[in-house]
Scaffold this motif. Sequence first.
Motif, PDB file in Angstrom:
ATOM      1  N   ALA A   1       0.836  -1.207   0.000  1.00 50.49           N
ATOM      2  CA  ALA A   1       0.000   0.000   0.000  1.00 50.49           C
ATOM      3  C   ALA A   1       0.868   1.254   0.000  1.00 50.49           C
ATOM      4  O   ALA A   1       0.622   2.203  -0.752  1.00 50.49           O
ATOM      5  CB  ALA A   1      -0.941  -0.011   1.209  1.00 50.49           C
ATOM      6  N   ASN A   2       1.921   1.244   0.812  1.00 50.56           N
ATOM      7  CA  ASN A   2       2.799   2.424   0.858  1.00 50.56           C
ATOM      8  C   ASN A   2       3.568   2.614  -0.440  1.00 50.56           C
ATOM      9  O   ASN A   2       3.773   3.747  -0.891  1.00 50.56           O
ATOM     10  CB  ASN A   2       3.763   2.331   2.048  1.00 50.56           C
ATOM     11  CG  ASN A   2       3.108   2.828   3.318  1.00 50.56           C
ATOM     12  OD1 ASN A   2       2.462   3.880   3.312  1.00 50.56           O
ATOM     13  ND2 ASN A   2       3.234   2.081   4.392  1.00 50.56           N
ATOM     14  N   GLY A   3       3.997   1.514  -1.045  1.00 51.37           N
ATOM     15  CA  GLY A   3       4.712   1.613  -2.329  1.00 51.37           C
ATOM     16  C   GLY A   3       3.821   2.192  -3.412  1.00 51.37           C
ATOM     17  O   GLY A   3       4.240   3.059  -4.193  1.00 51.37           O
ATOM     18  N   LEU A   4       2.566   1.741  -3.474  1.00 51.93           N
ATOM     19  CA  LEU A   4       1.631   2.265  -4.486  1.00 51.93           C
ATOM     20  C   LEU A   4       1.338   3.742  -4.235  1.00 51.93           C
ATOM     21  O   LEU A   4       1.313   4.548  -5.175  1.00 51.93           O
ATOM     22  CB  LEU A   4       0.330   1.455  -4.479  1.00 51.93           C
ATOM     23  CG  LEU A   4       0.422   0.064  -5.120  1.00 51.93           C
ATOM     24  CD1 LEU A   4      -0.855  -0.718  -4.876  1.00 51.93           C
ATOM     25  CD2 LEU A   4       0.709   0.157  -6.618  1.00 51.93           C
TER      26      LEU A   4
ATOM     27  N   LEU B   1       4.207   6.103  -5.465  1.00 55.79           N
ATOM     28  CA  LEU B   1       4.376   6.423  -6.882  1.00 55.79           C
ATOM     29  C   LEU B   1       3.163   7.114  -7.488  1.00 55.79           C
ATOM     30  O   LEU B   1       3.179   7.470  -8.661  1.00 55.79           O
ATOM     31  CB  LEU B   1       4.759   5.182  -7.687  1.00 55.79           C
ATOM     32  CG  LEU B   1       3.717   4.120  -7.916  1.00 55.79           C
ATOM     33  CD1 LEU B   1       3.284   4.110  -9.378  1.00 55.79           C
ATOM     34  CD2 LEU B   1       4.321   2.772  -7.602  1.00 55.79           C
ATOM     35  N   GLY B   2       2.119   7.301  -6.685  1.00 53.51           N
ATOM     36  CA  GLY B   2       0.984   8.087  -7.169  1.00 53.51           C
ATOM     37  C   GLY B   2      -0.256   7.283  -7.475  1.00 53.51           C
ATOM     38  O   GLY B   2      -1.221   7.829  -8.019  1.00 53.51           O
ATOM     39  N   ALA B   3      -0.263   5.994  -7.131  1.00 51.79           N
ATOM     40  CA  ALA B   3      -1.468   5.181  -7.331  1.00 51.79           C
ATOM     41  C   ALA B   3      -2.282   5.146  -6.034  1.00 51.79           C
ATOM     42  O   ALA B   3      -1.832   5.593  -4.983  1.00 51.79           O
ATOM     43  CB  ALA B   3      -1.093   3.770  -7.762  1.00 51.79           C
ATOM     44  N   SER B   4      -3.481   4.593  -6.143  1.00 49.77           N
ATOM     45  CA  SER B   4      -4.387   4.540  -4.998  1.00 49.77           C
ATOM     46  C   SER B   4      -4.668   3.081  -4.645  1.00 49.77           C
ATOM     47  O   SER B   4      -5.409   2.402  -5.363  1.00 49.77           O
ATOM     48  CB  SER B   4      -5.677   5.274  -5.404  1.00 49.77           C
ATOM     49  OG  SER B   4      -6.568   5.295  -4.345  1.00 49.77           O
ATOM     50  N   PRO B   5      -4.039   2.560  -3.579  1.00 56.65           N
ATOM     51  CA  PRO B   5      -4.223   1.136  -3.246  1.00 56.65           C
ATOM     52  C   PRO B   5      -5.543   0.879  -2.525  1.00 56.65           C
ATOM     53  O   PRO B   5      -6.012   1.710  -1.758  1.00 56.65           O
ATOM     54  CB  PRO B   5      -3.053   0.864  -2.293  1.00 56.65           C
ATOM     55  CG  PRO B   5      -2.760   2.179  -1.654  1.00 56.65           C
ATOM     56  CD  PRO B   5      -3.114   3.245  -2.655  1.00 56.65           C
ATOM     57  N   PHE B   6      -6.123  -0.279  -2.810  1.00 57.93           N
ATOM     58  CA  PHE B   6      -7.361  -0.692  -2.123  1.00 57.93           C
ATOM     59  C   PHE B   6      -7.242  -2.197  -1.896  1.00 57.93           C
ATOM     60  O   PHE B   6      -7.210  -2.980  -2.833  1.00 57.93           O
ATOM     61  CB  PHE B   6      -8.560  -0.355  -3.021  1.00 57.93           C
ATOM     62  CG  PHE B   6      -9.922  -0.463  -2.356  1.00 57.93           C
ATOM     63  CD1 PHE B   6     -10.075  -0.779  -1.016  1.00 57.93           C
ATOM     64  CD2 PHE B   6     -11.070  -0.235  -3.105  1.00 57.93           C
ATOM     65  CE1 PHE B   6     -11.328  -0.870  -0.421  1.00 57.93           C
ATOM     66  CE2 PHE B   6     -12.337  -0.325  -2.524  1.00 57.93           C
ATOM     67  CZ  PHE B   6     -12.467  -0.636  -1.190  1.00 57.93           C
ATOM     68  N   MET B   7      -7.118  -2.602  -0.614  1.00 56.71           N
ATOM     69  CA  MET B   7      -7.039  -4.009  -0.268  1.00 56.71           C
ATOM     70  C   MET B   7      -8.445  -4.450   0.140  1.00 56.71           C
ATOM     71  O   MET B   7      -9.023  -3.905   1.081  1.00 56.71           O
ATOM     72  CB  MET B   7      -6.061  -4.221   0.902  1.00 56.71           C
ATOM     73  CG  MET B   7      -4.607  -4.290   0.518  1.00 56.71           C
ATOM     74  SD  MET B   7      -3.981  -2.809  -0.317  1.00 56.71           S
ATOM     75  CE  MET B   7      -2.285  -3.257  -0.548  1.00 56.71           C
ATOM     76  N   ALA B   8      -9.016  -5.403  -0.576  1.00 51.06           N
ATOM     77  CA  ALA B   8     -10.376  -5.860  -0.250  1.00 51.06           C
ATOM     78  C   ALA B   8     -10.485  -7.339  -0.580  1.00 51.06           C
ATOM     79  O   ALA B   8     -10.118  -7.764  -1.681  1.00 51.06           O
ATOM     80  CB  ALA B   8     -11.401  -5.054  -1.049  1.00 51.06           C
TER      81      ALA B   8
END
Length: 267
Positions: free
Chosen positions: A27-30, A33-40
């Motif tokens: 999540a922090n890596g994404l 770099l400017g992406a939006s992480p979503f863990m589901a």
Amino acid sequence: MSFLAKVQAQNPLVHNITNMVVTNFTANGLLALGASPFMAYAHEEVTDVAAMASAVVLNIGTLDPYTVEAILQAGRSANQAGVPVVFDPVGAGATPYRTESAIQITEHVQIDVLRGNVAEVANVIGEQWHIKGVDAGAGEGNMVEIAKQAARQLKCIVAITGEKDVVTDGNTTYTIANSHSILTRVTGGGCLLSAVVGAFIAVADPIESQERLNAVVEALAFYGIAAEIAYQQTAGQGTGSFQIEFINQLSLVTPDIVSTHSKIAKV
Ligand SMILES: Nc1ncnc2c1ncn2[C@@H]1O[C@H](COP(=O)(O)OP(=O)(O)O)[C@@H](O)[C@H]1O
Ligand SMILES: Cc1ncsc1CCOP(=O)(O)O
């Protein structure tokens, strides 16, 4: 515009079903770099999340029957919605359950990018390659040939990583020589890369021939360059400092740095 610049401009939503070891790092890596992480993961919502995402990243690092079912549901939903899917078959070949689950996923979900080490990719396509836990061991085969064979068999782009990285769609093949071996001493080095590949293909035009292949190649070069710079900045300080600096560099490496530092060759 480079794919990195597009990620930074578009902030793509990346749905991850990943493993419990690397979740926070991913999540922090994404985010860096400017992406939006979503863990589901819940069966009640995975199909909705996958369909609304710009890319779906599936990872079997700490698999169990519930997670495998979530992966199958998310993957099928992404396929129906036209959302690109990255699959990281962590540890395929280490146990029959892992190998069989990885194969089952490739049989029920059309994967757009398969990203793994050479042992994982070989085992997904029924080739023998020794694996020790989640790390590739010694093997007899040729990494480029395994990548091409996997790409043709699964009809997808394949990225095999290691000392050199190989990316192929079965016809056009590139090697990327950016990176540093210290990445293998930080857990999640491969899993985060798969998520970064998801962010890059999220902004690639699916209609434009070669766009997704180029996006994956740029993702690997970008990631390797961030590792090279992070290693230089923290030389002698140990792997913990490297890990933090690596996240910094994922947020600091610019499209210009990528174009001047990348070591990409067509083979
Ligand atoms: N021997 C190596 N030298 C330099 N970079 C490496 C080496 N092995 C792996 N890497 C890099 O580490 C990252 C993760 O790759 P890898 O270790 O193959 O993935 P996994 O964690 O799935 O096994 C990639 O960016 C790859 O280029
Ligand atoms: C250590 C470990 N065990 C199960 S999943 C996992 C993380 C593997 O991550 P990576 O292969 O990217 O280092």
